[in-house]
Scaffold this motif. Structure first.
Motif, PDB file in Angstrom:
ATOM      1  N   ASN A 175       0.841  -1.196   0.000  1.00 39.97           N
ATOM      2  CA  ASN A 175       0.000   0.000   0.000  1.00 39.97           C
ATOM      3  C   ASN A 175       0.885   1.259   0.000  1.00 39.97           C
ATOM      4  O   ASN A 175       2.084   1.186  -0.283  1.00 39.97           O
ATOM      5  CB  ASN A 175      -0.954  -0.045   1.195  1.00 39.97           C
ATOM      6  CG  ASN A 175      -0.201  -0.228   2.501  1.00 39.97           C
ATOM      7  OD1 ASN A 175       0.999   0.029   2.578  1.00 39.97           O
ATOM      8  ND2 ASN A 175      -0.900  -0.671   3.524  1.00 39.97           N
ATOM      9  N   HIS A 185       1.981   3.017   2.464  1.00 42.90           N
ATOM     10  CA  HIS A 185       3.077   2.926   3.447  1.00 42.90           C
ATOM     11  C   HIS A 185       4.267   2.176   2.867  1.00 42.90           C
ATOM     12  O   HIS A 185       5.421   2.482   3.176  1.00 42.90           O
ATOM     13  CB  HIS A 185       2.597   2.233   4.724  1.00 42.90           C
ATOM     14  CG  HIS A 185       1.753   3.097   5.612  1.00 42.90           C
ATOM     15  ND1 HIS A 185       0.509   3.537   5.258  1.00 42.90           N
ATOM     16  CD2 HIS A 185       1.999   3.606   6.852  1.00 42.90           C
ATOM     17  CE1 HIS A 185       0.006   4.282   6.257  1.00 42.90           C
ATOM     18  NE2 HIS A 185       0.901   4.334   7.226  1.00 42.90           N
ATOM     19  N   TRP A 222       6.233   4.595   0.704  1.00 41.24           N
ATOM     20  CA  TRP A 222       7.090   5.460   1.527  1.00 41.24           C
ATOM     21  C   TRP A 222       8.392   4.731   1.883  1.00 41.24           C
ATOM     22  O   TRP A 222       9.486   5.276   1.773  1.00 41.24           O
ATOM     23  CB  TRP A 222       6.392   5.796   2.850  1.00 41.24           C
ATOM     24  CG  TRP A 222       5.332   6.842   2.825  1.00 41.24           C
ATOM     25  CD1 TRP A 222       5.137   7.801   1.875  1.00 41.24           C
ATOM     26  CD2 TRP A 222       4.317   7.053   3.829  1.00 41.24           C
ATOM     27  NE1 TRP A 222       4.077   8.596   2.238  1.00 41.24           N
ATOM     28  CE2 TRP A 222       3.562   8.165   3.416  1.00 41.24           C
ATOM     29  CE3 TRP A 222       3.999   6.417   5.033  1.00 41.24           C
ATOM     30  CZ2 TRP A 222       2.488   8.654   4.189  1.00 41.24           C
ATOM     31  CZ3 TRP A 222       2.942   6.900   5.787  1.00 41.24           C
ATOM     32  CH2 TRP A 222       2.186   7.998   5.364  1.00 41.24           C
ATOM     33  N   ALA A 226      -2.751  10.688  -2.832  1.00 40.00           N
ATOM     34  CA  ALA A 226      -4.146  11.148  -2.890  1.00 40.00           C
ATOM     35  C   ALA A 226      -4.445  11.947  -4.147  1.00 40.00           C
ATOM     36  O   ALA A 226      -5.595  12.288  -4.385  1.00 40.00           O
ATOM     37  CB  ALA A 226      -4.458  12.002  -1.674  1.00 40.00           C
TER      38      ALA A 226
HETATM   39  C1  LIG Z   1      -3.741   7.053   1.517  1.00 44.71           C
HETATM   40  C2  LIG Z   1      -2.489   7.858   1.670  1.00 44.71           C
HETATM   41  C3  LIG Z   1      -1.311   7.325   2.221  1.00 44.71           C
HETATM   42  C4  LIG Z   1      -1.257   5.955   2.828  1.00 44.71           C
HETATM   43  O1  LIG Z   1      -1.590   4.974   1.944  1.00 44.71           O
HETATM   44  P1  LIG Z   1      -1.923   3.500   2.504  1.00 44.71           P
HETATM   45  O2  LIG Z   1      -2.250   2.747   1.269  1.00 44.71           O
HETATM   46  O3  LIG Z   1      -3.077   3.644   3.448  1.00 44.71           O
HETATM   47  O4  LIG Z   1      -0.711   2.997   3.182  1.00 44.71           O
HETATM   48  C5  LIG Z   1      -0.200   8.115   2.253  1.00 44.71           C
HETATM   49  N1  LIG Z   1      -0.206   9.370   1.789  1.00 44.71           N
HETATM   50  C6  LIG Z   1      -1.317   9.932   1.272  1.00 44.71           C
HETATM   51  C7  LIG Z   1      -1.266  11.346   0.784  1.00 44.71           C
HETATM   52  C8  LIG Z   1      -2.491   9.186   1.201  1.00 44.71           C
HETATM   53  O5  LIG Z   1      -3.601   9.739   0.688  1.00 44.71           O
END
Ligand SMILES: *Cc1c(COP(=O)(O)O)cnc(C)c1O
Length: 404
Positions: A65, A67, A70, A175
């Motif tokens: 996902n 995370h 990152w 996002a």
């Molecule tokens: C949703 C989101 C995340 C985290 O993504 P996951 O899939 O929940 O790990 C990180 N940064 C932004 C800006 C997000 O919208």
């Protein structure tokens, strides 16, 4: 009685609404993962992934996902003890900083609060104070999904250049990709992360790191890089399995292929951006009407600093939670919780909520969600300004006149 039976609308900011075509594309027997159609399908997707990001650079796909993206970005750039400057404009910058600290990176956070974009004067001051150029990268969030603040990434690059600071610019577009305009190369972004379940309209489970030659060169010495996260062979695989460092995420790939067909080859990225911009303005038009009386407010006061994929709102607690419950259980629209705006144990938490308008959304869905919210405000006797639906429909009508 409930009026919620019918097609539900999950209007939380991810997972977003998945097109039936994406789901149908996944409904098949597993393919051969060594040769044939699947290999061609992945090869065909790489140029489209580059186009959605606006880059001629490299892209890697991870089974994970946001995370995971990152962590992949951090692992390929940093060594233990390196310094990162993290710009937080809501919950997600703080999350990337926590991920970095957990890996032994010295993440220095500039926090701009929960309702403001990045203040470039503070960024410039931090970069200018770093005479020794210890800051290896600036980590920024394009649209923070919690505050729904949108940052001007091109201006951030210009600020870094004006400071003559060599740090990489790394941006979280999880996002915003496929929703808000984003031009990785034109804006001077060195590395960008995104995930499948937001603007890319595919189930959660895939994430992506795009990067340029400068990021590749800086990252060569990164000692946090471990075999699974290493982008070297993932981005230039000699054998198919190296794309994924193991078994390919077969069905997600079929879904993503279909989503990219819709975004890149059918609607076209610029039209996708324009659709999101218009639908966002529709939400804001209704919101301005509600805000004319009572406690309703948008989190981001200035439209220029609002993301186009999700809108953060508030009422007096606990009316935000009351409205979410009503919309979900009575009318089939699930609004998002307010993330990071107040601690969950604080009664104020129940004032905040969000409406996502991200990915596979059109005028009837957004107008429907707004009308449901309007009905909920009335059913719950929550004071609010009138005329929200009139304002929203007028906006749609003027943005989309009759086709001749
Ligand atoms: C949703 C989101 C995340 C985290 O993504 P996951 O899939 O929940 O790990 C990180 N940064 C932004 C800006 C997000 O919208």
């Amino acid at each position: 009685m409930t009026l919620s039976n019918g097609r539900p609308y999950l209007a939380i900011p991810g997972p977003s609404v998945m097109p039936d075509r994406v789901l149908a594309a996944m409904h098949r027997a597993a393919p051969n993962i060594y040769t044939g159609a699947l290999v061609d399908l992945v090869d065909s997707m790489i140029p489209d992934l580059r186009s959605v990001a606006g880059t001629a650079g490299d892209v890697t796909i991870y089974i994970g996902n946001g995370h995971a993206a990152w962590e992949a970005a951090n692992a390929n750039i940093f060594s233990r003890g390196d310094t990162a400057l993290v710009l937080a404009t809501g919950r997600f910058g703080l999350g990337w900083a926590e991920a970095a600290r957990g890996m032994g990176i010295d993440a220095q956070v500039l926090d701009f609060g929960r309702a403001s974009p990045v203040d470039l004067a503070r960024v410039a001051a931090a970069l200018e104070a770093d005479n020794a150029h210890k800051i290896k990268a600036v980590l920024a969030t394009h649209v923070d999904t919690a505050s729904t603040a949108r940052n001007d990434i091109a201006a951030l690059r210009a600020c870094m250049d004006a400071c003559n600071h060599p740090a990489l610019l790394m941006v979280d577009c999880i996002a915003s990709l496929g929703c808000d305009t984003f031009l990785m190369d034109d804006w001077g972004v060195d590395l960008m992360v995104a995930a499948s379940q937001k603007g890319l309209m595919t189930p959660p489970g895939l994430s992506f790191v795009w990067f340029n030659d400068k990021a590749r060169a800086v990252g060569k010495s990164a000692d946090l890089r471990t075999p699974y996260w290493d982008w070297t062979s993932r981005s230039k695989p000699e054998q198919f399995y190296q794309y994924f460092h193991g078994t390919a995420p077969t069905h997600h790939l079929y879904g993503l292929r279909e989503a990219l067909n819709m975004i890149v080859h059918e609607e076209g990225l610029e039209n996708v951006w324009a659709r999101h911009a218009t639908l966002a303005r529709t939400v804001w038009a209704a919101a301005d009407a509600w805000a004319a009386d009572g406690a309703f407010r948008l989190n981001m006061a200035d439209p220029a600093h609002r993301g186009h994929s999700v809108t953060s709102m508030r009422l007096t607690a606990p009316d935000g939670s009351r409205l979410r419950d009503w919309c979900e259980h009575t009318a089939g629209v699930t609004l998002g919780i307010g993330l990071g705006m107040a601690p969950p144990e604080d009664p104020a938490w129940h004032g905040y909520f969000r409406l996502a308008h991200m990915g596979h959304v059109n005028a009837h869905m957004v107008l429907g969600a707004l009308a449901v919210m309007d009905a909920g405000l009335k059913a719950l006797d929550i004071p609010h300004g009138s005329g929200a639906i009139e304002a929203a429909t007028r906006l749609i009508a003027s943005a989309a006149p009759e086709r001749k």
